[in-house]
Enzyme design. Structure first.
Site, PDB file in Angstrom:
ATOM      1  N   TYR A 124      -3.942 -31.942  89.990  1.00  0.00           N
ATOM      2  CA  TYR A 124      -3.725 -30.782  90.858  1.00  0.00           C
ATOM      3  C   TYR A 124      -3.699 -31.073  92.348  1.00  0.00           C
ATOM      4  O   TYR A 124      -3.347 -30.199  93.147  1.00  0.00           O
ATOM      5  CB  TYR A 124      -4.778 -29.715  90.545  1.00  0.00           C
ATOM      6  CG  TYR A 124      -4.556 -29.126  89.171  1.00  0.00           C
ATOM      7  CD1 TYR A 124      -3.543 -28.207  88.943  1.00  0.00           C
ATOM      8  CD2 TYR A 124      -5.331 -29.535  88.083  1.00  0.00           C
ATOM      9  CE1 TYR A 124      -3.311 -27.688  87.682  1.00  0.00           C
ATOM     10  CE2 TYR A 124      -5.105 -29.024  86.814  1.00  0.00           C
ATOM     11  CZ  TYR A 124      -4.091 -28.101  86.617  1.00  0.00           C
ATOM     12  OH  TYR A 124      -3.860 -27.593  85.369  1.00  0.00           O
ATOM     13  N   PHE A 418     -13.334 -20.823  83.497  1.00  0.00           N
ATOM     14  CA  PHE A 418     -12.308 -19.797  83.336  1.00  0.00           C
ATOM     15  C   PHE A 418     -10.947 -20.424  83.056  1.00  0.00           C
ATOM     16  O   PHE A 418     -10.788 -21.612  83.158  1.00  0.00           O
ATOM     17  CB  PHE A 418     -12.243 -18.887  84.573  1.00  0.00           C
ATOM     18  CG  PHE A 418     -11.985 -19.618  85.874  1.00  0.00           C
ATOM     19  CD1 PHE A 418     -10.684 -19.802  86.330  1.00  0.00           C
ATOM     20  CD2 PHE A 418     -13.035 -20.131  86.625  1.00  0.00           C
ATOM     21  CE1 PHE A 418     -10.448 -20.470  87.537  1.00  0.00           C
ATOM     22  CE2 PHE A 418     -12.802 -20.801  87.823  1.00  0.00           C
ATOM     23  CZ  PHE A 418     -11.509 -20.960  88.279  1.00  0.00           C
TER      24      PHE A 418
END
Length: 418
Positions: A124, A418
């Site tokens: 990322y 999450f």
């Protein structure tokens, strides 16, 4: 027919869920009931897929969350999850395309940052994200912990500990979490469905649910200020000696008294010789509560929540800084063109910080958006990143000033996966 990246329609949810399961190596057999439970938590405007004809071959979803920042303020965050690419369609730019679409939409919605939990470290950074919080898991050798039975357990002078039901957790948990969240830099808001899943009120059949024990701490006024969920595995007793393992699924405490009381309770459970802490802050006090801190063996110490700035002036104006007067000009490079530019950050004791565009100002520091994102919650050193060549100093002392401004006394922590 070619590859197409777009939001998912109602009729495509089942195929999208199966694509998520493929990406995470889970079963492709999913009941309509389970798909319905999952669909209830999706905002289809924020749910994207890459399609090869009628088949979904890559997935991406985001959620709106409030992120607590240093100083106790909050920013609206774009929380990214369910990022997968089917193995047959790798190296075709699908993850890049999905990320670009989501970040552009989040920026348009006015979300100041994007956040995610990175399954793999190298992925990322190229999208402008940087590791902003870290996490630690400990396994505690309870007999070595140095808490004798006379000294174990909570201190009645500071409150009481009691076991409660799942229904009671759903009733009092959300308010406690929000109380803890708003004072914990790096923590994010929870939707109501989290509590249903954590207590077994909503169960995905393919995942199942084992009911844990739920315990709360009440202060002297009777208010719940701490809570934990844990389970105990009681295996065979070698030589007729106790040999149980306990694992903490999650623990919340609004203050040090509740925090200590819950850990003392968990460390005093009958027959338990090993206690696994679950995810904890990297600078948690837990080992120092023990008579012998070496009894807490580090199982995991790793990067956890990654962050990407989308609106630099809004994000930098929202957080608190060291109480000193400073004027820093940051030249922020963003290859994606979302949040780059030159910005002036001004702070003064007693005044709200202000970050504004300053396109004609001479830069004090130059850094890319991933590096500034890494610094945003206060967990990283500007000076350390300057030594790595990730921050360029144009004015002597500017890096030291920025380091003093951004760093926080306690490290940020995100309790959520999450």
């Amino acid at each position: 027919m070619g590859l197409e990246i777009r939001t998912v329609t109602e009729s495509e949810v089942a195929d999208w869920v199966r694509a998520v399961n493929r990406g995470f190596h889970r079963s492709q057999t999913i009941s309509p009931e389970e798909i319905g439970i999952m669909r209830a938590g999706y905002d289809l405007e924020r749910t994207r897929g890459a399609f090869d004809g009628d088949r979904c071959v890559a997935t991406f979803r985001s959620m709106a969350r409030d992120l607590t920042v240093p100083g106790g303020g909050s920013v609206r965050a774009d929380a990214v999850t369910n990022v997968t690419v089917t193995a047959t369609h790798r190296r075709r730019g699908l993850a890049s395309g999905l990320m670009a679409a989501d970040l552009a939409a989040a920026r348009e919605r006015g979300e100041a940052v994007s956040i995610l939990i990175a399954a793999e470290y190298p992925i990322y950074g190229r999208f402008g994200f940087g590791p902003a919080t870290w996490v630690t898991d400990w396994e505690i050798d309870v007999p070595r912990a140095g808490l004798g039975r006379r000294h174990a357990g909570p201190d009645p002078a500071e409150g009481t500990v009691e076991l409660i039901s799942a229904a009671e957790v759903r009733a009092v948990g959300p308010a406690l979490h929000e109380r803890v969240r708003t004072r914990t830099a790096g923590a994010i808001s929870r939707e109501a469905g989290w509590w249903d899943r954590a207590t077994g009120a909503s169960v995905l059949p393919s995942f199942g649910f084992k009911e844990p024990f739920f315990v709360v701490h009440r202060d002297l006024a009777g208010e719940v200020d701490g809570m934990a969920a844990y389970e105990v595995n009681d295996p065979h007793w070698p030589g007729k000696l106790p040999n149980a393992d306990a694992e903490v699924r999650w623990q919340l405490a609004a203050g040090p008294a509740a925090d200590a009381a819950l850990w003392r309770y968990l460390l005093s459970l009958d027959w338990v010789v090993r206690l696994r802490s679950g995810h904890r802050p990297p600078d948690d006090v837990l080992p120092l509560l023990l008579g012998d801190p070496r009894a807490a063996r580090t199982e995991t110490y790793a990067d956890f929540m990654w962050l990407r700035l989308l609106d630099v002036p809004a994000a930098l104006s929202a957080r608190g800084y060291a109480p000193v007067a400073a004027d820093l000009v940051l030249d922020v490079r963003d290859p994606a063109g979302l949040s780059g530019g030159t910005f002036r950050l001004e702070t003064a004791p007693g005044d709200a910080p202000r970050c504004t565009p300053a396109p004609s100002a001479a830069a004090d520091l130059t850094l890319d958006v991933a590096t500034l994102s890494r610094l945003y919650l206060g967990d990283e050193s500007v000076l350390r990143l300057a030594d790595l060549g990730l921050v360029t100093e144009h004015r002597a002392g500017a890096a030291a000033t920025a380091d003093h401004l951004f760093r926080t006394p306690r490290r940020p922590w995100c309790p959520e996966t999450f």
